[in-house]
Design an enzyme around this catalytic site. Sequence first.
Site, PDB file in Angstrom:
ATOM      1  N   ASP A  21       0.827  -1.216   0.000  1.00 43.89           N
ATOM      2  CA  ASP A  21       0.000   0.000   0.000  1.00 43.89           C
ATOM      3  C   ASP A  21       0.860   1.265   0.000  1.00 43.89           C
ATOM      4  OD1 ASP A  21      -2.354   1.388  -0.028  1.00 43.89           O
ATOM      5  OD2 ASP A  21      -2.756   1.196   2.127  1.00 43.89           O
ATOM      6  N   ASN A  69     -10.929  -2.265  -5.373  1.00 35.42           N
ATOM      7  CA  ASN A  69     -10.129  -1.395  -6.255  1.00 35.42           C
ATOM      8  C   ASN A  69     -10.772  -1.216  -7.640  1.00 35.42           C
ATOM      9  OD1 ASN A  69      -6.944  -2.590  -4.926  1.00 35.42           O
ATOM     10  ND2 ASN A  69      -8.079  -0.750  -4.375  1.00 35.42           N
TER      11      ASN A  69
HETATM   12  C1  IPE Z   1      -5.564  -2.635  -0.287  1.00 34.22           C
HETATM   13  O1  IPE Z   1      -5.135  -1.345  -0.549  1.00 34.22           O
HETATM   14  C2  IPE Z   1      -5.541  -3.426  -1.532  1.00 34.22           C
HETATM   15  C3  IPE Z   1      -4.225  -3.626  -2.141  1.00 34.22           C
HETATM   16  C4  IPE Z   1      -3.076  -3.313  -1.646  1.00 34.22           C
HETATM   17  C5  IPE Z   1      -4.278  -4.251  -3.412  1.00 34.22           C
HETATM   18  P1  IPE Z   1      -6.177  -0.143  -0.645  1.00 34.22           P
HETATM   19  O2  IPE Z   1      -5.368   1.089  -0.741  1.00 34.22           O
HETATM   20  O3  IPE Z   1      -7.136  -0.393  -1.732  1.00 34.22           O
HETATM   21  O4  IPE Z   1      -6.905  -0.257   0.742  1.00 34.22           O
HETATM   22  P2  IPE Z   1      -7.953   0.694   1.482  1.00 34.22           P
HETATM   23  O5  IPE Z   1      -9.151   0.768   0.612  1.00 34.22           O
HETATM   24  O6  IPE Z   1      -7.292   2.009   1.651  1.00 34.22           O
HETATM   25  O7  IPE Z   1      -8.196   0.008   2.773  1.00 34.22           O
HETATM   26  C1  IPE Z   2      -1.406   0.318  -3.398  1.00 34.69           C
HETATM   27  O1  IPE Z   2      -1.233   1.685  -3.421  1.00 34.69           O
HETATM   28  C2  IPE Z   2      -1.692  -0.275  -4.742  1.00 34.69           C
HETATM   29  C3  IPE Z   2      -3.081  -0.709  -4.934  1.00 34.69           C
HETATM   30  C4  IPE Z   2      -4.037  -0.678  -4.081  1.00 34.69           C
HETATM   31  C5  IPE Z   2      -3.399  -1.208  -6.251  1.00 34.69           C
HETATM   32  P1  IPE Z   2      -2.467   2.683  -3.446  1.00 34.69           P
HETATM   33  O2  IPE Z   2      -2.811   2.911  -4.877  1.00 34.69           O
HETATM   34  O3  IPE Z   2      -3.555   2.204  -2.600  1.00 34.69           O
HETATM   35  O4  IPE Z   2      -1.802   3.972  -2.859  1.00 34.69           O
HETATM   36  P2  IPE Z   2      -2.411   4.952  -1.763  1.00 34.69           P
HETATM   37  O5  IPE Z   2      -2.846   4.092  -0.610  1.00 34.69           O
HETATM   38  O6  IPE Z   2      -3.545   5.666  -2.404  1.00 34.69           O
HETATM   39  O7  IPE Z   2      -1.272   5.840  -1.412  1.00 34.69           O
HETATM   40 MG    MG Z   3      -4.026   2.448  -0.621  1.00 31.23          MG
END
Ligand code: IPE
Ligand code: IPE
Ligand code: MG
Length: 249
Positions: A21, A69
């Site tokens: 993340d 996502n």
């Molecule tokens: C969790 O990350 C899913 C992945 C890392 C693929 P998100 O960034 O989507 O999680 P939330 O929604 O903030 O909890």
């Molecule tokens: C994790 O990084 C990757 C996925 C969830 C696909 P994020 O895209 O969630 O990045 P933040 O949490 O918005 O910084």
């Molecule tokens: Mg995230």
Amino acid sequence: MAFKDQIDINKLPGHVAVIMDGNGRWARRRGRERVYGHHQGVKAVRRTIEAAAEIGIKYLTLYAFSTENWNRPDEEVTALMDLMVDSINNETHTLVEKKISLKVIGDLDRLSADVRNRLNETMKITSPGTRMKLIVALSYSSRWEISEACRRIAVAVKEGRIREEDIDEKTISASLATSDIPDPELMIRTSGEKRISNFLLWQLAYTELYFTEKLWPDFGKQDFYKAVADYQKRERRYGKTSEQITDNR
Ligand code: IPE
Ligand code: IPE
Ligand code: MG
């Protein structure tokens, strides 16, 4: 001392799961588009796979894209899909060379046929690899997985293959996408968020959780080793008392 040197090779977690993340925040802090963060995140994926394989981790699960996502802006979803499939394909030869087999878990029916075919191809090519199993959770959520398992068990009961009274924890574990994978001993989440976000809810029942402030694109091998070293300092009691655990040693 480097974190790698602190690791006791005889007490390795067999399975490490990672919620990768913080890509978006990493990019935004640099005044760049979120997708740039995802591109940089691929390098951290490579480092983590290498770090795990180097010390002899047997199973590594990476949460790459959740069911939730899909609700992100279309451009981001498309860019992420392209990036993930390109990366997996580009890495196929390295995975084969390093004897790492790939398994993808998730609702693959939501992916385009092209993406699905390419993933299946990579899973097939890498399947002889026995050094480490790399599990990528893609279009995955635990509630989706558990719902699917319930449906499968219901059908088995209806068809007389399982008796209702025989359903137990093993039946459920065996009906999940991870049926051939042991539960993780360690789960790492980057970016400072302290939540599970619909990841392996059943399998994480007794997993040690490790949270780090590092954003995913900054996550390196030493960060991985630091998490493993931290895990090794913990006492896993599974409901017992500390004395019971120590006396059994
Ligand atoms: C969790 O990350 C899913 C992945 C890392 C693929 P998100 O960034 O989507 O999680 P939330 O929604 O903030 O909890
Ligand atoms: C994790 O990084 C990757 C996925 C969830 C696909 P994020 O895209 O969630 O990045 P933040 O949490 O918005 O910084
Ligand atoms: Mg995230």
